[in-house]
Design an enzyme around this catalytic site. Structure first.
Site, PDB file in Angstrom:
ATOM      1  N   HIS A 232     -33.318   4.941  18.810  1.00 14.67           N
ATOM      2  CA  HIS A 232     -32.106   5.857  19.348  1.00 14.67           C
ATOM      3  C   HIS A 232     -31.189   5.504  18.745  1.00 14.67           C
ATOM      4  O   HIS A 232     -30.745   4.799  17.953  1.00 14.67           O
ATOM      5  CB  HIS A 232     -31.854   5.287  21.086  1.00 14.67           C
ATOM      6  CG  HIS A 232     -31.310   3.922  20.969  1.00 14.67           C
ATOM      7  ND1 HIS A 232     -32.196   2.692  20.973  1.00 14.67           N
ATOM      8  CD2 HIS A 232     -29.928   3.790  21.399  1.00 14.67           C
ATOM      9  CE1 HIS A 232     -31.057   1.712  21.080  1.00 14.67           C
ATOM     10  NE2 HIS A 232     -29.802   2.237  21.450  1.00 14.67           N
ATOM     11  N   ASP A 234     -26.705   5.694  19.756  1.00 12.44           N
ATOM     12  CA  ASP A 234     -25.927   5.406  20.868  1.00 12.44           C
ATOM     13  C   ASP A 234     -24.989   6.790  21.146  1.00 12.44           C
ATOM     14  O   ASP A 234     -24.507   7.168  20.133  1.00 12.44           O
ATOM     15  CB  ASP A 234     -25.059   4.233  20.801  1.00 12.44           C
ATOM     16  CG  ASP A 234     -25.797   3.199  20.515  1.00 12.44           C
ATOM     17  OD1 ASP A 234     -27.039   2.870  21.253  1.00 12.44           O
ATOM     18  OD2 ASP A 234     -25.210   1.976  20.094  1.00 12.44           O
ATOM     19  N   HIS A 289     -31.340   3.180  15.405  1.00 14.12           N
ATOM     20  CA  HIS A 289     -31.865   1.544  15.615  1.00 14.12           C
ATOM     21  C   HIS A 289     -32.699   1.371  16.678  1.00 14.12           C
ATOM     22  O   HIS A 289     -32.858   2.124  17.780  1.00 14.12           O
ATOM     23  CB  HIS A 289     -30.259   0.940  16.035  1.00 14.12           C
ATOM     24  CG  HIS A 289     -29.655   1.359  17.020  1.00 14.12           C
ATOM     25  ND1 HIS A 289     -28.857   2.414  17.003  1.00 14.12           N
ATOM     26  CD2 HIS A 289     -29.544   0.568  18.160  1.00 14.12           C
ATOM     27  CE1 HIS A 289     -28.288   2.434  18.094  1.00 14.12           C
ATOM     28  NE2 HIS A 289     -28.573   1.442  18.966  1.00 14.12           N
ATOM     29  N   ARG A 299     -34.685 -13.152  23.565  1.00 16.07           N
ATOM     30  CA  ARG A 299     -33.676 -12.638  22.856  1.00 16.07           C
ATOM     31  C   ARG A 299     -32.653 -12.039  23.852  1.00 16.07           C
ATOM     32  O   ARG A 299     -33.242 -11.304  24.980  1.00 16.07           O
ATOM     33  CB  ARG A 299     -34.030 -11.553  21.748  1.00 16.07           C
ATOM     34  CG  ARG A 299     -32.920 -10.888  20.920  1.00 16.07           C
ATOM     35  CD  ARG A 299     -33.515 -10.289  19.942  1.00 16.07           C
ATOM     36  NE  ARG A 299     -32.243  -9.795  19.066  1.00 16.07           N
ATOM     37  CZ  ARG A 299     -31.797  -8.515  19.575  1.00 16.07           C
ATOM     38  NH1 ARG A 299     -32.566  -7.727  20.319  1.00 16.07           N
ATOM     39  NH2 ARG A 299     -30.627  -8.082  18.835  1.00 16.07           N
TER      40      ARG A 299
END
Ligand SMILES: O=C(O)CCC(=O)C(=O)O
Ligand SMILES: [Fe+2]
Length: 375
Positions: A232, A234, A289, A299
Site C-alpha cells: 500500500h 500511505d 511498501h 516484530r
C-alpha cells in the site's frame, strides 16, 4: 461483560468486521485464510528479488549540513529514507515499543474490549486496509486518533495511565519531528512559507492532524506464504516509522523490486505519502511498501501518520509545476482524500488526477496530447 463491545462480538466472540480473528500464538500451522498466493518479485507477494544487488535505502543524518539536499534526492528516487540524529530520545522509542508489546500480549478477548468499531478509526483490530483483500494478514493493529484514554481504560481498568502518558509524549515528539521534516522536504523543492499554508515552527506545528498506528506481527509458522501487511501507499504527507530490531518492512522500487529496509538501531524510516506526492506534482512519489513476517521473532512497528489540518486543500504547489508542465492533481483536503482511499484504495491517487496523459513524473506534457492538458 465489558462495555462497548461491537455487536458481532456478543454473538461470536472471535469475529470482528466479518473476519475470524485468531490468537496468533496458539496457531501451529498457517490457516488457509492466511495463505497468500506466491507471485514474482514485481507482484505483491514473495520475498526480495533473489540475488539482485540493489543499493540500500538512503540514511540521512539530520546533523549533516547537506541534510535538505540529501532528503530531496531520497524523496525523488525512493520516496523514502531512514534518519539518524533526529533527537527523539532512545528511551522514548523503547517506551513506545514496550507499551505496544504490553498491549499486544494481552489475551485476544481482552484486546477485543478495545475493538475498532466497524466504521470507526480508533482501536484494536486487523490492519485497516484488510477489507480490500480476501486473504487475512498475519498482523494485528491498534489505531490511535486523538486520546487513547477510553480504550486504555477498557484494556487495563486500574492501570491505564502509563500507556496514555507514553502515547502522549511520543505523539508530541513525533509532531515536532514530522513538521520539521516536511519543511525540509518542501525546502528541497524550493517551496517556502509564502507558497503554502501548512503548520510551521511558530505554532509548534500544532494545527497538523495525525494518527498513531501500532502494528504487531507475531512469529509465523509459515512465513513464505503469509503477508504481514499487504502492499500500500500511505494517505499521509509523511509517515514516520519506528520498527523494533526485527526487519520486515519492504519498499518497492521500480527496476529493483522489493527492497528490505534493515532496522537501524535508534533510526526512523520516513515514507513519502500520497499528499506529498500531490503537493510535489508527483516529483516525490509516495512509496509502495509492505511488511513481511518471519518464523521466529515477534516484530513490532509504530507508524506516525502525519497530515495537514484536515480541511486545508492540498494541490500541486505552482512553484514545482514548471513551464511546459501541468498540475497533475486537483485540490483535495485530507478528510476528502481519506474518504476516497477508504473506498477505492489503490485507485485513490488516480481518482484525484487531472490529466491522465501527462507523464507521472513531474507532469511533463506529451507532445501529442491535446491542449486541454496544458490549461
Ligand atoms: O510495519 C511496517 O513496517 C509497516 C507499517 C505500515 O506501513 C503502516 O502502518 O502503514
Ligand atoms: Fe504504511
Amino acid at each position: 461483560m465489558p462495555a462497548r463491545l461491537p455487536g458481532a462480538f456478543k454473538f461470536n466472540p472471535l469475529r470482528l468486521h466479518g473476519k475470524q480473528l485468531h490468537d496468533f500464538c496458539t496457531l501451529k500451522e498457517l490457516p488457509e485464510t492466511y495463505a497468500w498466493e506466491p507471485v514474482d518479485c514485481h507482484g505483491h507477494h514473495s520475498g526480495d528479488c533473489g540475488t539482485t544487488r540493489v543499493e540500500p535505502v538512503p540514511v540521512v543524518d539530520l546533523y549533516d549540513p547537506n541534510a535538505e539536499r540529501l532528503i530531496g534526492h531520497a524523496c525523488k528516487t525512493w520516496g523514502a529514507f531512514q534518519i539518524i540524529n533526529h533527537e527523539i530520545p532512545r528511551r522514548l522509542l523503547d517506551d513506545v515499543e514496550s507499551a505496544s508489546r504490553r498491549l499486544f500480549s494481552l489475551p485476544l478477548r481482552q484486546k477485543l474490549r478495545a475493538a475498532r468499531d466497524p466504521d470507526g478509526v480508533t482501536g484494536y483490530g486487523p490492519a485497516p486496509i484488510s477489507s480490500f483483500f480476501s486473504k487475512q494478514m498475519w498482523s494485528e493493529g491498534f489505531t490511535i486518533f486523538g486520546s487513547p484514554l477510553e480504550h486504555a481504560r477498557q484494556l487495563w481498568p486500574s492501570n491505564y495511565m502509563r500507556f496514555c502518558d507514553i502515547i502522549e509524549e511520543y505523539s508530541r515528539e513525533m509532531q515536532r519531528l514530522a513538521g520539521k521534516l516536511v519543511w525540509l522536504m518542501l525546502g528541497s523543492l524550493g517551496i517556502t512559507k509564502e507558497d503554502i499554508q501548512l503548520p510551521g515552527p511558530e505554532a509548534g506545528y500544532r494545527e497538523a492532524s495525525a494518527a498513531l498506528q501500532l502494528n504487531s506481527y507475531p512469529a509465523c509458522p509459515d512465513p513464505d506464504r503469509a503477508v504481514g501487511l499487504a502492499a500500500h501507499t500511505d494517505s499521509t504527507l509523511i509517515t514516520i516509522l519506528h520498527q523494533n530490531g526485527t526487519g520486515g518492512l519492504q519498499l518497492f522500487r521500480e527496476g529493483c523490486g522489493w527492497v528490505t529496509v534493515p532496522p537501524l538501531a535508534g533510526g526512523l524510516v520516513i515514507n513519502v505519502g500520497d499528499l506529498l506526492h500531490i503537493l510535489s506534482n508527483g516529483l516525490y512519489p509516495s512509496v509502495l511498501h509492505r511488511a513481511m513476517v518471519n518464523r521466529t521473532r515477534h516484530r513490532l512497528s509504530v507508524a506516525y501518520l502525519y497530515g495537514p489540518p484536515r480541511d486545508v486543500l492540498i494541490s500541486p504547489v505552482s512553484k514545482v509545476v514548471e513551464p511546459g508542465r501541468v498540475p497533475l492533481y486537483r485540490p483535495v483536503s485530507w478528510s476528502e482524500y481519506l474518504g476516497i482511499k477508504a473506498k477505492h484504495f489503490r485507485n485513490a491517487l488516480s481518482l484525484v488526477r487531472l490529466c491522465s496523459h501527462a507523464h507521472a513524473n513531474g507532469g511533463v506534457i506529451d507532445a501529442n496530447v491535446s491542449d486541454s492538458c496544458a490549461r
